[in-house]
Design a protein around this motif. Structure first.
Motif, PDB file in Angstrom:
ATOM      1  N   ALA A   5      35.135  29.651  76.572  1.00 54.33           N
ATOM      2  CA  ALA A   5      34.037  31.353  76.485  1.00 54.33           C
ATOM      3  C   ALA A   5      33.519  31.399  75.479  1.00 54.33           C
ATOM      4  CB  ALA A   5      35.785  31.096  74.962  1.00 54.33           C
ATOM      5  N   GLU A   6      32.803  30.473  74.178  1.00 54.11           N
ATOM      6  CA  GLU A   6      31.762  30.746  73.945  1.00 54.11           C
ATOM      7  C   GLU A   6      30.332  30.904  74.758  1.00 54.11           C
ATOM      8  OE1 GLU A   6      29.384  32.505  70.089  1.00 54.11           O
ATOM      9  OE2 GLU A   6      30.767  32.703  71.251  1.00 54.11           O
ATOM     10  N   GLY A   7      30.098  30.149  75.490  1.00 51.34           N
ATOM     11  CA  GLY A   7      29.507  30.362  76.779  1.00 51.34           C
ATOM     12  C   GLY A   7      28.870  31.088  77.444  1.00 51.34           C
ATOM     13  N   LEU A   8      30.329  32.131  77.707  1.00 56.15           N
ATOM     14  CA  LEU A   8      30.894  32.896  78.390  1.00 56.15           C
ATOM     15  C   LEU A   8      30.390  34.386  77.957  1.00 56.15           C
ATOM     16  CD1 LEU A   8      33.873  32.346  80.493  1.00 56.15           C
ATOM     17  CD2 LEU A   8      32.363  32.766  81.352  1.00 56.15           C
ATOM     18  N   ARG A   9      30.547  33.760  76.346  1.00 57.70           N
ATOM     19  CA  ARG A   9      30.594  35.594  75.569  1.00 57.70           C
ATOM     20  C   ARG A   9      28.645  35.384  75.195  1.00 57.70           C
ATOM     21  NH1 ARG A   9      28.127  36.976  70.756  1.00 57.70           N
ATOM     22  NH2 ARG A   9      27.872  35.033  70.535  1.00 57.70           N
ATOM     23  N   ILE A  10      27.972  34.297  75.128  1.00 64.56           N
ATOM     24  CA  ILE A  10      26.954  34.129  74.679  1.00 64.56           C
ATOM     25  C   ILE A  10      25.877  34.738  76.314  1.00 64.56           C
ATOM     26  CG2 ILE A  10      24.379  32.747  74.723  1.00 64.56           C
ATOM     27  CD1 ILE A  10      26.193  33.491  72.127  1.00 64.56           C
ATOM     28  N   ALA A  11      26.751  33.805  77.570  1.00 61.12           N
ATOM     29  CA  ALA A  11      26.084  34.385  78.700  1.00 61.12           C
ATOM     30  C   ALA A  11      25.994  35.713  79.042  1.00 61.12           C
ATOM     31  CB  ALA A  11      26.781  33.833  80.037  1.00 61.12           C
ATOM     32  N   GLU A  12      26.750  36.763  78.520  1.00 57.36           N
ATOM     33  CA  GLU A  12      26.870  38.018  78.607  1.00 57.36           C
ATOM     34  C   GLU A  12      26.169  38.872  77.907  1.00 57.36           C
ATOM     35  OE1 GLU A  12      28.350  42.065  80.207  1.00 57.36           O
ATOM     36  OE2 GLU A  12      28.895  39.943  81.226  1.00 57.36           O
ATOM     37  N   ALA A  13      26.177  37.885  76.529  1.00 59.78           N
ATOM     38  CA  ALA A  13      24.944  39.306  75.564  1.00 59.78           C
ATOM     39  C   ALA A  13      23.642  39.184  75.681  1.00 59.78           C
ATOM     40  CB  ALA A  13      26.106  38.747  73.393  1.00 59.78           C
ATOM     41  N   SER A  14      23.037  37.422  76.611  1.00 58.64           N
ATOM     42  CA  SER A  14      21.882  37.710  76.595  1.00 58.64           C
ATOM     43  C   SER A  14      21.323  37.589  78.183  1.00 58.64           C
ATOM     44  CB  SER A  14      21.378  35.743  75.944  1.00 58.64           C
ATOM     45  OG  SER A  14      22.435  34.988  76.686  1.00 58.64           O
ATOM     46  N   LYS A  15      22.128  38.330  78.774  1.00 57.70           N
ATOM     47  CA  LYS A  15      22.021  37.987  80.538  1.00 57.70           C
ATOM     48  C   LYS A  15      20.891  39.092  80.899  1.00 57.70           C
ATOM     49  CE  LYS A  15      25.241  41.518  81.773  1.00 57.70           C
ATOM     50  NZ  LYS A  15      26.327  41.515  82.806  1.00 57.70           N
ATOM     51  N   ASP A  16      20.579  40.076  80.037  1.00 57.85           N
ATOM     52  CA  ASP A  16      19.631  40.963  79.550  1.00 57.85           C
ATOM     53  C   ASP A  16      17.817  41.615  79.049  1.00 57.85           C
ATOM     54  OD1 ASP A  16      19.981  42.170  82.408  1.00 57.85           O
ATOM     55  OD2 ASP A  16      21.952  43.161  81.575  1.00 57.85           O
ATOM     56  N   GLY A  17      18.617  39.922  77.783  1.00 59.81           N
ATOM     57  CA  GLY A  17      18.192  39.771  76.951  1.00 59.81           C
ATOM     58  C   GLY A  17      16.718  38.998  77.119  1.00 59.81           C
ATOM     59  N   CYS A  18      15.579  39.287  76.046  1.00 58.77           N
ATOM     60  CA  CYS A  18      14.755  38.405  75.706  1.00 58.77           C
ATOM     61  C   CYS A  18      14.094  37.213  75.348  1.00 58.77           C
ATOM     62  CB  CYS A  18      13.274  38.929  76.104  1.00 58.77           C
ATOM     63  SG  CYS A  18      11.432  38.299  77.166  1.00 58.77           S
ATOM     64  N   HIS A  19      13.265  36.746  76.012  1.00 55.18           N
ATOM     65  CA  HIS A  19      13.212  34.931  74.619  1.00 55.18           C
ATOM     66  C   HIS A  19      14.707  34.656  73.574  1.00 55.18           C
ATOM     67  CE1 HIS A  19       9.319  34.315  75.877  1.00 55.18           C
ATOM     68  NE2 HIS A  19       9.178  36.185  76.136  1.00 55.18           N
ATOM     69  N   GLY A  20      16.010  34.334  74.253  1.00 55.19           N
ATOM     70  CA  GLY A  20      17.118  34.295  73.763  1.00 55.19           C
ATOM     71  C   GLY A  20      17.567  35.421  72.576  1.00 55.19           C
ATOM     72  N   ALA A  21      17.393  36.539  72.698  1.00 62.55           N
ATOM     73  CA  ALA A  21      17.886  37.866  71.862  1.00 62.55           C
ATOM     74  C   ALA A  21      19.066  37.955  72.655  1.00 62.55           C
ATOM     75  CB  ALA A  21      16.406  38.859  71.908  1.00 62.55           C
ATOM     76  N   THR A  22      19.902  38.681  72.007  1.00 66.42           N
ATOM     77  CA  THR A  22      21.194  39.544  73.166  1.00 66.42           C
ATOM     78  C   THR A  22      21.022  40.749  73.080  1.00 66.42           C
ATOM     79  OG1 THR A  22      22.126  39.938  70.686  1.00 66.42           O
ATOM     80  CG2 THR A  22      22.282  37.661  71.889  1.00 66.42           C
ATOM     81  N   THR A  23      21.719  41.655  74.080  1.00 62.12           N
ATOM     82  CA  THR A  23      21.760  43.632  73.969  1.00 62.12           C
ATOM     83  C   THR A  23      22.566  44.048  73.638  1.00 62.12           C
ATOM     84  OG1 THR A  23      22.572  42.530  76.135  1.00 62.12           O
ATOM     85  CG2 THR A  23      20.160  42.477  76.809  1.00 62.12           C
ATOM     86  N   ASP A  24      23.674  42.991  73.268  1.00 64.23           N
ATOM     87  CA  ASP A  24      24.458  43.485  72.275  1.00 64.23           C
ATOM     88  C   ASP A  24      24.389  43.450  70.263  1.00 64.23           C
ATOM     89  OD1 ASP A  24      25.045  40.734  71.898  1.00 64.23           O
ATOM     90  OD2 ASP A  24      27.602  41.239  72.617  1.00 64.23           O
ATOM     91  N   GLY A  25      23.148  43.162  70.049  1.00 67.42           N
ATOM     92  CA  GLY A  25      22.716  42.558  69.057  1.00 67.42           C
ATOM     93  C   GLY A  25      23.701  41.544  68.303  1.00 67.42           C
ATOM     94  N   SER A  26      24.753  40.601  68.491  1.00 66.54           N
ATOM     95  CA  SER A  26      25.155  39.765  68.091  1.00 66.54           C
ATOM     96  C   SER A  26      24.309  38.960  67.893  1.00 66.54           C
ATOM     97  CB  SER A  26      26.256  39.006  69.360  1.00 66.54           C
ATOM     98  OG  SER A  26      25.859  38.855  70.279  1.00 66.54           O
ATOM     99  N   ALA A  27      24.472  36.809  67.498  1.00 67.75           N
ATOM    100  CA  ALA A  27      23.216  36.491  66.980  1.00 67.75           C
ATOM    101  C   ALA A  27      23.170  35.528  67.813  1.00 67.75           C
ATOM    102  CB  ALA A  27      23.971  35.206  65.584  1.00 67.75           C
ATOM    103  N   SER A  28      21.827  34.716  68.393  1.00 63.87           N
ATOM    104  CA  SER A  28      21.527  34.201  69.330  1.00 63.87           C
ATOM    105  C   SER A  28      21.979  33.040  69.825  1.00 63.87           C
ATOM    106  CB  SER A  28      19.667  34.008  69.750  1.00 63.87           C
ATOM    107  OG  SER A  28      19.411  35.193  69.791  1.00 63.87           O
ATOM    108  N   ALA A  29      22.121  32.514  70.770  1.00 66.11           N
ATOM    109  CA  ALA A  29      22.939  31.392  70.736  1.00 66.11           C
ATOM    110  C   ALA A  29      22.021  29.848  70.209  1.00 66.11           C
ATOM    111  CB  ALA A  29      23.070  31.007  72.319  1.00 66.11           C
ATOM    112  N   SER A  30      23.079  29.619  69.150  1.00 63.45           N
ATOM    113  CA  SER A  30      22.192  28.060  68.915  1.00 63.45           C
ATOM    114  C   SER A  30      23.570  27.043  69.146  1.00 63.45           C
ATOM    115  CB  SER A  30      21.748  28.611  66.937  1.00 63.45           C
ATOM    116  OG  SER A  30      22.922  28.385  66.673  1.00 63.45           O
ATOM    117  N   GLY A  31      22.663  25.589  68.553  1.00 67.72           N
ATOM    118  CA  GLY A  31      23.068  24.515  68.520  1.00 67.72           C
ATOM    119  C   GLY A  31      23.006  23.876  70.570  1.00 67.72           C
TER     120      GLY A  31
END
Length: 143
Positions: A5-31
């Motif tokens: 679930a967290e992987g899907l959230r991060i993938a969706e949030a960052s699919k149009d981002g750049c250099h790890g940034a998210t497009t929905d304002g959520s925190a970037s993936a870490s871990g």
């Protein structure tokens, strides 16, 4: 199918981002990668194993014919450094001139960003006709 679930959230949030940034304002993936998957080792799945031999460098009977600058983070959480070490060793044995920087700090993303600056300097030197190598404290040069 391997993302939790967290992987899907991060993938969706960052699919149009750049250099790890998210497009929905959520925190970037870490871990670690395994934090975002349903399996402990995504690289050991049948799908990954079926293409692995095509993605590993060096490939048998192939090596670069130009000087290289290679950098890799020792603690890279996505791409282990061991295969990069083996590639550099194999290509050095084939006579390829390599400046290899094993970055003792940083992760996959932070290392890509900080390493790109030195890689850019190396490329600019080459395009300007200089054969000077880039030397950082842990750079190993062969041939």
């Amino acid at each position: 199918g391997l993302l939790n679930a967290e992987g899907l959230r991060i993938a969706e949030a960052s699919k149009d981002g750049c250099h790890g940034a998210t497009t929905d304002g959520s925190a970037s993936a870490s871990g670690r990668l395994a934090d975002f998957t349903t399996v402990a080792d995504p690289y050991a799945t049948p799908g990954a194993l079926s293409v692995l031999s095509k993605t590993i460098l060096p490939q048998p009977d192939h090596h670069p014919s130009t000087n290289l600058y290679i950098y890799h983070e020792i603690m890279d959480e996505l791409v282990p450094i061991g295969p990069a070490d083996a590639m550099v060793e194999a290509w050095c044995a084939r006579g390829v001139h390599i400046s290899y920087y094993r970055n003792p700090v940083g992760t996959h993303i932070s290392g890509a960003v900080s390493g790109a600056l030195v890689a850019g300097d190396y490329l600019i030197n080459r395009l300007n006709g200089s054969s000077d190598d880039v030397f950082l404290p842990t750079t190993v040069t062969c041939n």
